[in-house]
Design a protein around this motif. Structure first.
Motif, mmCIF file in Angstrom:
data_model
loop_
_atom_site.group_PDB
_atom_site.id
_atom_site.type_symbol
_atom_site.label_atom_id
_atom_site.label_comp_id
_atom_site.label_asym_id
_atom_site.label_seq_id
_atom_site.Cartn_x
_atom_site.Cartn_y
_atom_site.Cartn_z
ATOM 1 N N PHE A 212 0.796 -1.221 0.000
ATOM 2 C CA PHE A 212 0.000 0.000 0.000
ATOM 3 C C PHE A 212 0.835 1.282 0.000
ATOM 4 N N ALA A 213 1.828 1.348 0.864
ATOM 5 C CA ALA A 213 2.491 2.621 1.155
ATOM 6 C C ALA A 213 3.542 2.985 0.111
ATOM 7 N N THR A 214 3.653 4.275 -0.142
ATOM 8 C CA THR A 214 4.762 4.785 -0.935
ATOM 9 C C THR A 214 5.830 5.406 -0.034
ATOM 10 N N ARG A 215 5.462 5.603 1.254
ATOM 11 C CA ARG A 215 6.416 6.104 2.245
ATOM 12 C C ARG A 215 6.087 5.499 3.598
ATOM 13 N N ILE A 216 7.129 5.192 4.370
ATOM 14 C CA ILE A 216 6.955 4.531 5.661
ATOM 15 C C ILE A 216 7.757 5.269 6.724
ATOM 16 N N THR A 217 7.128 5.464 7.886
ATOM 17 C CA THR A 217 7.821 5.976 9.061
ATOM 18 C C THR A 217 7.838 4.887 10.114
ATOM 19 N N VAL A 218 9.001 4.637 10.695
ATOM 20 C CA VAL A 218 9.159 3.594 11.711
ATOM 21 C C VAL A 218 9.312 4.260 13.071
ATOM 22 N N LEU A 219 8.411 3.916 13.989
ATOM 23 C CA LEU A 219 8.425 4.463 15.343
ATOM 24 C C LEU A 219 8.853 3.367 16.313
ATOM 25 N N VAL A 220 9.850 3.645 17.125
ATOM 26 C CA VAL A 220 10.343 2.697 18.125
ATOM 27 C C VAL A 220 10.587 3.452 19.429
ATOM 28 N N ASN A 221 9.999 2.945 20.517
ATOM 29 C CA ASN A 221 10.140 3.590 21.829
ATOM 30 C C ASN A 221 9.776 5.074 21.794
ATOM 31 N N GLY A 222 8.737 5.389 21.024
ATOM 32 C CA GLY A 222 8.243 6.750 20.971
ATOM 33 C C GLY A 222 9.010 7.693 20.077
ATOM 34 N N ARG A 223 10.095 7.216 19.468
ATOM 35 C CA ARG A 223 10.914 8.051 18.601
ATOM 36 C C ARG A 223 10.873 7.567 17.153
ATOM 37 N N VAL A 224 11.081 8.476 16.210
ATOM 38 C CA VAL A 224 11.199 8.089 14.806
ATOM 39 C C VAL A 224 12.568 7.475 14.593
ATOM 40 N N LEU A 225 12.571 6.182 14.252
ATOM 41 C CA LEU A 225 13.830 5.482 13.995
ATOM 42 C C LEU A 225 14.310 5.715 12.576
ATOM 43 N N ALA A 226 13.371 5.681 11.627
ATOM 44 C CA ALA A 226 13.743 5.820 10.221
ATOM 45 C C ALA A 226 12.516 6.187 9.412
ATOM 46 N N GLU A 227 12.770 6.734 8.221
ATOM 47 C CA GLU A 227 11.673 7.054 7.309
ATOM 48 C C GLU A 227 12.186 6.997 5.882
ATOM 49 N N GLY A 228 11.337 6.511 4.972
ATOM 50 C CA GLY A 228 11.732 6.440 3.576
ATOM 51 C C GLY A 228 10.749 5.621 2.774
ATOM 52 N N THR A 229 11.155 5.231 1.583
ATOM 53 C CA THR A 229 10.315 4.393 0.740
ATOM 54 C C THR A 229 10.281 2.975 1.304
ATOM 55 N N PRO A 230 9.317 2.160 0.902
ATOM 56 C CA PRO A 230 9.310 0.769 1.358
ATOM 57 C C PRO A 230 10.623 0.033 1.051
ATOM 58 N N ARG A 240 15.349 -3.368 10.289
ATOM 59 C CA ARG A 240 15.240 -4.831 10.304
ATOM 60 C C ARG A 240 15.516 -5.370 11.708
ATOM 61 N N ALA A 241 16.500 -4.802 12.363
ATOM 62 C CA ALA A 241 16.842 -5.272 13.702
ATOM 63 C C ALA A 241 15.756 -4.923 14.717
ATOM 64 N N ALA A 242 15.159 -3.741 14.569
ATOM 65 C CA ALA A 242 14.185 -3.279 15.555
ATOM 66 C C ALA A 242 12.800 -3.861 15.349
ATOM 67 N N TYR A 243 12.476 -4.179 14.076
ATOM 68 C CA TYR A 243 11.075 -4.528 13.838
ATOM 69 C C TYR A 243 10.866 -5.579 12.758
ATOM 70 N N LEU A 244 11.419 -5.338 11.583
ATOM 71 C CA LEU A 244 11.055 -6.203 10.464
ATOM 72 C C LEU A 244 11.663 -7.592 10.555
ATOM 73 N N GLY A 245 12.840 -7.700 11.122
ATOM 74 C CA GLY A 245 13.482 -9.013 11.214
ATOM 75 C C GLY A 245 14.274 -9.324 9.966
ATOM 76 N N GLU A 246 15.164 -10.247 10.065
ATOM 77 C CA GLU A 246 16.052 -10.558 8.933
ATOM 78 C C GLU A 246 15.324 -11.148 7.749
ATOM 79 N N GLY A 247 14.118 -11.649 7.958
ATOM 80 C CA GLY A 247 13.364 -12.240 6.840
ATOM 81 C C GLY A 247 12.469 -11.252 6.136
ATOM 82 N N ALA A 248 12.589 -9.945 6.482
ATOM 83 C CA ALA A 248 11.697 -8.946 5.897
ATOM 84 C C ALA A 248 11.937 -8.834 4.404
ATOM 85 N N HIS A 249 10.874 -8.438 3.696
ATOM 86 C CA HIS A 249 10.992 -8.275 2.248
ATOM 87 C C HIS A 249 10.037 -7.201 1.801
ATOM 88 N N ALA A 250 10.342 -6.605 0.667
ATOM 89 C CA ALA A 250 9.466 -5.586 0.096
ATOM 90 C C ALA A 250 8.518 -6.232 -0.892
#
Length: 250
Positions: A212-230, A240-250
């Protein structure tokens, strides 16, 4: 692209717990933007501040360049900020036709009894019919909402939010509990909304987010960790370490 919704240094604390921590965020006009993060990241607290459910401890919120930080919820809706919730906020005894007509009537200033005017108010009839068609609700518009499948109920809630003619639509886990086949249809309908409706999606389903998304913001512990395209977020090692995991894929 111009910004329709922004936060500046937005923070919210509950006692000694900081739920959102100096969050700077921008939603661009026409965006299909996702906010993701692990449980407890502060996503719902952030959205509740955007919509006026919670008052920030510090920071500022702007909608279309106007400071709305202190405005009540109803005033934000009138200025073009609409949302859905993790749990449906629907009138189960109504039909989809009645639900959409009610919201449309309120927006048009027709009062809270639109059903009396459905046979003579051409503007109300036309706008209600357009929304029912857009959200593929024509064939069930006369059935009681409580009797409909859960996926359809979620679609009705989004349609009702859209009936308020928002410039910003916040969707809080709209596909949670919805079967896969209905989930795809639901998000395809949202993705096809007019370009003047900017969408912020809060979601745990990563396959859905990346479709769905053309842009993603990642929130961890109340802070913005990263933002960008999928694609950028899928490659980002910190994400990947904080949320998606090593098996993440676009």
């Amino acid at each position: 692209m111009s910004a329709v919704l922004q936060t500046f240094d937005l923070s919210k604390s509950f006692g000694g717990i900081t739920a959102t921590d100096h969050v700077d965020f921008t939603l661009a006009k026409g965006a299909r933007h996702a906010l993701i993060g692990p449980n407890g990241a502060g996503k719902t607290t952030f959205v509740n501040q955007l919509t006026g459910v919670l008052r920030p401890s510090s920071g500022r919120i702007e909608l279309m360049g106007e400071d709305i930080t202190a405005l009540p919820r109803e005033a934000r809706v009138k200025r073009g900020l609409a949302r859905t919730f993790q749990i449906n906020q629907l009138f189960g005894t109504m039909t989809p036709l009645e639900m959409i007509a009610l919201v449309t009537s309120e927006r048009l200033g027709r009062g809270s009894h639109p059903f009396r005017a459905l046979d003579r108010d051409l503007e109300l009839v036309g706008q209600t019919a357009e929304i029912l068609t857009r959200f593929r609700l024509d064939d069930i518009m006369d059935r009681r909402i409580a009797t409909l499948p859960y996926g359809k109920q979620r679609q009705i809630e989004i349609a009702a939010a859209f009936a308020a003619r928002p410039s910003v639509l916040l969707l809080d886990e709209p596909a949670a509990g919805v079967p896969e086949a209905e989930r795809r249809e639901l998000m395809q309908t949202v993705a096809a909304l007019p370009d003047d409706v900017s969408v912020l999606l809060i979601e745990h389903d990563m396959d859905l987010v990346f479709r769905f998304a053309t842009r993603i913001t990642v929130l961890v512990n109340g802070r913005v960790l990263a933002e960008g395209t999928p694609e950028e977020m899928a490659r980002d090692s910190s994400v990947r370490a904080a949320y998606l995991g090593e098996g993440a894929h676009a």
